[in-house]
Design a protein around this motif. Sequence first.
Motif, mmCIF file in Angstrom:
data_model
loop_
_atom_site.group_PDB
_atom_site.id
_atom_site.type_symbol
_atom_site.label_atom_id
_atom_site.label_comp_id
_atom_site.label_asym_id
_atom_site.label_seq_id
_atom_site.Cartn_x
_atom_site.Cartn_y
_atom_site.Cartn_z
ATOM 1 N N ALA A 183 -66.252 -83.424 11.133
ATOM 2 C CA ALA A 183 -64.884 -83.697 10.669
ATOM 3 C C ALA A 183 -63.830 -83.248 11.663
ATOM 4 C CB ALA A 183 -64.647 -83.012 9.321
ATOM 5 N N LYS A 233 -61.833 -85.727 13.634
ATOM 6 C CA LYS A 233 -60.779 -86.468 12.916
ATOM 7 C C LYS A 233 -61.077 -87.966 12.912
ATOM 8 C CE LYS A 233 -57.425 -82.913 14.229
ATOM 9 N NZ LYS A 233 -56.127 -82.614 14.871
ATOM 10 N N PHE A 288 -60.340 -90.426 10.451
ATOM 11 C CA PHE A 288 -60.777 -91.052 9.197
ATOM 12 C C PHE A 288 -59.784 -92.152 8.819
ATOM 13 C CE2 PHE A 288 -62.536 -86.827 9.390
ATOM 14 C CZ PHE A 288 -63.881 -87.082 9.153
ATOM 15 N N GLN A 309 -65.118 -93.255 10.091
ATOM 16 C CA GLN A 309 -64.610 -92.286 11.066
ATOM 17 C C GLN A 309 -64.647 -92.947 12.436
ATOM 18 O OE1 GLN A 309 -66.734 -88.554 11.349
ATOM 19 N NE2 GLN A 309 -65.021 -87.529 12.360
#
Length: 334
Positions: free
Chosen positions: A74, A77, A79, A95
């Motif tokens: 995650a 970044k 998304f 993503q």
Amino acid sequence: MRKITAIICAAIAFAADATGAERIATIECGKQPKQVLFAPDGKRIVVPLLDDNGFDIIRIEKSVAEKRVSPPRAGRKGFAEGLFIPEKDAFFVSQMTTGEIHEFALPDFGYRRTIKTGGTWPKVISWSAEKSLLAVSNWVSNDVSLIDYESGRVVRKIRTSSAPRGIAFTENGGALVVLCFDGGKIQKFSTEDGTKTAEVSVEKAAMRHIVLGTDSNAFVTDMFHASVYEIDLKTLAIKRKTKVAKNPNTLARKGNILFVSCRGRNNPADYTKRSPENGKIVAIDTKTMEIAAEIPGGNQPTGLDISADGKTLCFSNFQDATIELWDIADMGEK
């Protein structure tokens, strides 16, 4: 996690008689909210975050964050877009920075798996229940991945024109319509063998999002020409068009009313920075393709969705890091 606060706008009391809509709340969220989606339970909104570590889940009744969900990797970044598949109790999010889509289990958004698309910079995800297929548009590699849901295997890559974005299955999953942002093209392909079966080009166009109308038509946004097109799904021919505000992004339909999030004029220094003025949501009456109403937005309205009961509109303000809820119960056909 960043605290999410709600600003209930009773004091503002936007004129419902002027637009048929009334603002309910403005809610802070993570950085660069790219899309908004009403959850199947009607109680929550999911917000994929382009410049943050996952997606936010907003509890509608209380206008607060239920939680931030962060998939593997995650921290990279990127998304962009989400998709609910209620019959699979599933939520997917793309993503771009990793070339992956991530699946979560409903109702608690527990992590299930990560699927590699085999493409570069995946954006929009579409679903065919008839074929049990996911389609993912890959912006940079100029292709669409068709993925078998059960196995998570890429069964076919469809080569498209430049920068594919909006996609929609038609013909019971037998065909896929693809919008090409840089190519100015609307294309249709067979999902059985990837053959291109129809194509329409518009000079300098920047095709972005598609939403289906009936079995025979759909609606498409063109950012460059600030227009919305009604297209014939068989031939892809443009039947009618409507000029809207600058940089139209996402579409959502309630009966005969088509909502369009319009980002507004680009910042002259860099289109990724705050716009010189706020954008708006334009409502089109699809019976006439005329503008029926306009709803003021924040800085760069982008994501857009309508609740299953047709009473609530939600949109994201990309540069403000907020979402807005509007009562639209009185708009459109009953």
